[in-house]
Write a protein that holds these residues in place. Structure first.
Motif, short mmCIF file in Angstrom:
data_model
loop_
_atom_site.label_atom_id
_atom_site.label_comp_id
_atom_site.label_asym_id
_atom_site.label_seq_id
_atom_site.Cartn_x
_atom_site.Cartn_y
_atom_site.Cartn_z
N THR A 175 3.47 13.90 10.61
CA THR A 175 4.86 13.48 10.82
C THR A 175 5.20 13.43 12.30
O THR A 175 5.87 12.50 12.77
CB THR A 175 5.81 14.43 10.08
OG1 THR A 175 5.51 14.40 8.69
CG2 THR A 175 7.25 14.02 10.29
N ILE A 176 4.76 14.43 13.06
CA ILE A 176 5.00 14.44 14.50
C ILE A 176 4.30 13.24 15.15
O ILE A 176 4.88 12.55 16.00
CB ILE A 176 4.49 15.75 15.13
CG1 ILE A 176 5.15 16.96 14.45
CG2 ILE A 176 4.74 15.75 16.62
CD1 ILE A 176 6.64 17.02 14.60
N VAL A 177 3.07 12.98 14.75
CA VAL A 177 2.32 11.84 15.30
C VAL A 177 3.03 10.53 14.95
O VAL A 177 3.17 9.64 15.80
CB VAL A 177 0.89 11.83 14.76
CG1 VAL A 177 0.16 10.55 15.17
CG2 VAL A 177 0.12 13.05 15.27
N GLN A 178 3.49 10.39 13.71
CA GLN A 178 4.18 9.17 13.30
C GLN A 178 5.46 8.96 14.11
O GLN A 178 5.75 7.84 14.55
CB GLN A 178 4.52 9.23 11.81
CG GLN A 178 5.24 7.98 11.31
CD GLN A 178 5.55 8.04 9.82
OE1 GLN A 178 4.99 8.85 9.09
NE2 GLN A 178 6.45 7.18 9.37
N PHE A 179 6.21 10.03 14.31
CA PHE A 179 7.43 9.93 15.11
C PHE A 179 7.12 9.46 16.54
O PHE A 179 7.74 8.51 17.04
CB PHE A 179 8.15 11.28 15.15
CG PHE A 179 9.05 11.45 16.34
CD1 PHE A 179 10.21 10.71 16.45
CD2 PHE A 179 8.71 12.32 17.38
CE1 PHE A 179 11.04 10.84 17.56
CE2 PHE A 179 9.52 12.46 18.48
CZ PHE A 179 10.68 11.72 18.58
N LEU A 180 6.17 10.11 17.19
CA LEU A 180 5.84 9.74 18.56
C LEU A 180 5.31 8.32 18.65
O LEU A 180 5.67 7.56 19.58
CB LEU A 180 4.81 10.72 19.12
CG LEU A 180 5.28 12.17 19.31
CD1 LEU A 180 4.11 13.06 19.68
CD2 LEU A 180 6.36 12.24 20.38
N TYR A 181 4.49 7.91 17.69
CA TYR A 181 3.93 6.56 17.70
C TYR A 181 5.03 5.51 17.49
O TYR A 181 5.06 4.49 18.20
CB TYR A 181 2.86 6.42 16.62
CG TYR A 181 2.34 5.01 16.48
CD1 TYR A 181 1.43 4.50 17.40
CD2 TYR A 181 2.78 4.18 15.44
CE1 TYR A 181 0.97 3.19 17.30
CE2 TYR A 181 2.31 2.88 15.33
CZ TYR A 181 1.42 2.39 16.26
OH TYR A 181 0.97 1.11 16.15
N GLU A 182 5.92 5.75 16.55
CA GLU A 182 6.97 4.77 16.29
C GLU A 182 7.91 4.64 17.47
O GLU A 182 8.37 3.54 17.79
CB GLU A 182 7.73 5.16 15.02
CG GLU A 182 6.93 4.96 13.75
CD GLU A 182 7.77 5.11 12.49
OE1 GLU A 182 9.01 5.20 12.60
OE2 GLU A 182 7.18 5.13 11.40
N TRP A 183 8.22 5.77 18.12
CA TRP A 183 9.08 5.66 19.31
C TRP A 183 8.35 4.95 20.43
O TRP A 183 8.90 4.05 21.06
CB TRP A 183 9.54 7.04 19.78
CG TRP A 183 10.53 6.93 20.90
CD1 TRP A 183 11.88 6.83 20.80
CD2 TRP A 183 10.22 6.84 22.31
NE1 TRP A 183 12.44 6.70 22.05
CE2 TRP A 183 11.44 6.70 22.98
CE3 TRP A 183 9.03 6.88 23.04
CZ2 TRP A 183 11.52 6.59 24.37
CZ3 TRP A 183 9.09 6.76 24.43
CH2 TRP A 183 10.33 6.62 25.09
N LYS A 184 7.12 5.36 20.71
CA LYS A 184 6.36 4.79 21.82
C LYS A 184 6.15 3.28 21.64
O LYS A 184 6.23 2.51 22.62
CB LYS A 184 4.98 5.48 21.90
CG LYS A 184 4.01 4.91 22.92
CD LYS A 184 4.45 5.18 24.33
CE LYS A 184 3.38 4.77 25.34
NZ LYS A 184 3.11 3.31 25.36
N SER A 185 5.91 2.85 20.42
CA SER A 185 5.66 1.43 20.17
C SER A 185 6.94 0.63 19.95
O SER A 185 6.88 -0.56 19.63
CB SER A 185 4.75 1.28 18.95
OG SER A 185 5.36 1.84 17.79
N ASN A 186 8.09 1.30 20.10
CA ASN A 186 9.40 0.63 19.97
C ASN A 186 9.65 0.12 18.56
O ASN A 186 10.32 -0.90 18.36
CB ASN A 186 9.52 -0.52 20.97
CG ASN A 186 10.95 -0.79 21.38
OD1 ASN A 186 11.88 -0.11 20.94
ND2 ASN A 186 11.15 -1.79 22.22
#
Length: 255
Positions: free
Chosen positions: A137-148
């Motif tokens: 979940t943490i990885v998904q959050f960071l990836y979705e934010w980083k990739s806009n």
């Protein structure tokens, strides 16, 4: 039950509580309006708060065996709130598209298993969470934010899992492009203001209480694809912290 309003004592039957509370709230709103008054509902006992209109802040000590539908009903008349705090026997169960997840600021003391949907479906600006999340979940959050691709409203996130879970920063960030400040002696202090529920005034000297300053220090940051938005990130032991530079106070301090 006694109410002390303007140095007068009012007595009424507990069975009439909802009717009386509704009447008092309606009277105060008619008298003062909403321009300079912040209406807050605090439930610190064994009952859910009453569903009232024009409420800006709500603090709920969730009773045992409360269903998601029962909790959601407390916000039906005031779905767009500035601040919501959930504690007590809250186990993370919320209705789909819950009004709670749309609060501008949300503080959750989670007394249950991982409830990753709270983070993944949060639509507000600031989230503070005491409780564990799965690594994915943490990885998904960071990836979705980083990739806009998501979390466009989010300005800050603080997770503290205490002794229930520890996070491995190297593992969580291995597939995400993380930047670091140029000079190794530099570190950023990122701070912002979180609201405080009125029960906290017992330990404060001012009323209404001033917002609570939250923050963390970090050398690591992300740059969002597309618009170049920057955000600091800090992962260590039981803590996961994230904050946008342009929505917080940022100070470069030497270690």
């Amino acid at each position: 039950l006694h109410l002390n309003l303007s140095k007068r004592i009012y007595l009424y039957n507990r069975k009439q509580k909802q009717l009386v509370v509704q009447g008092i709230h309606d009277y105060l709103y008619e008298l003062f309006g909403s321009s300079s008054i912040n209406y807050e509902v605090d439930s610190t006992g064994h009952e859910l708060p009453q569903n009232l209109k024009n409420i800006k802040r709500t603090c709920v000590r969730v009773p045992k065996n409360t269903t998601a539908e029962e909790l959601e009903a407390c916000f039906a008349a005031s779905p767009n709130q500035e601040f919501i705090q959930l504690e007590g026997d809250f186990h993370g169960n919320l209705c789909p598209n819950s009004a709670i997840l749309g609060a501008e600021q949300l503080r959750v003391n989670h007394d249950g298993d991982h409830k990753d949907e709270i983070l993944l479906h949060f639509r507000g600006k600031r989230l503070e969470f005491r409780g564990p999340f799965h690594d994915a979940t943490i990885v998904q959050f960071l990836y979705e934010w980083k990739s806009n691709r998501g979390f466009h409203n989010l300005e800050s996130l603080m997770i503290n899992s205490y002794k229930s879970k520890k996070y491995d920063a190297a593992e969580l960030l291995k597939d995400i492009e993380v930047k670091q400040l140029d000079r190794p002696e530099d570190i950023l202090l990122i701070t912002w203001q979180m609201r405080i529920s009125y029960p906290w005034i017992i330990t404060l000297s001012s009323f209404p209480p001033k917002p609570w300053k939250s923050g963390f220090r970090s050398r690591d940051y992300l740059i969002r694809d597309g618009d170049g938005e920057k955000a600091s990130v800090f992962i260590e032991d039981s803590d996961v912290c994230f904050a946008l530079w342009n929505s917080c106070e940022v100070e470069n301090v030497n270690r």
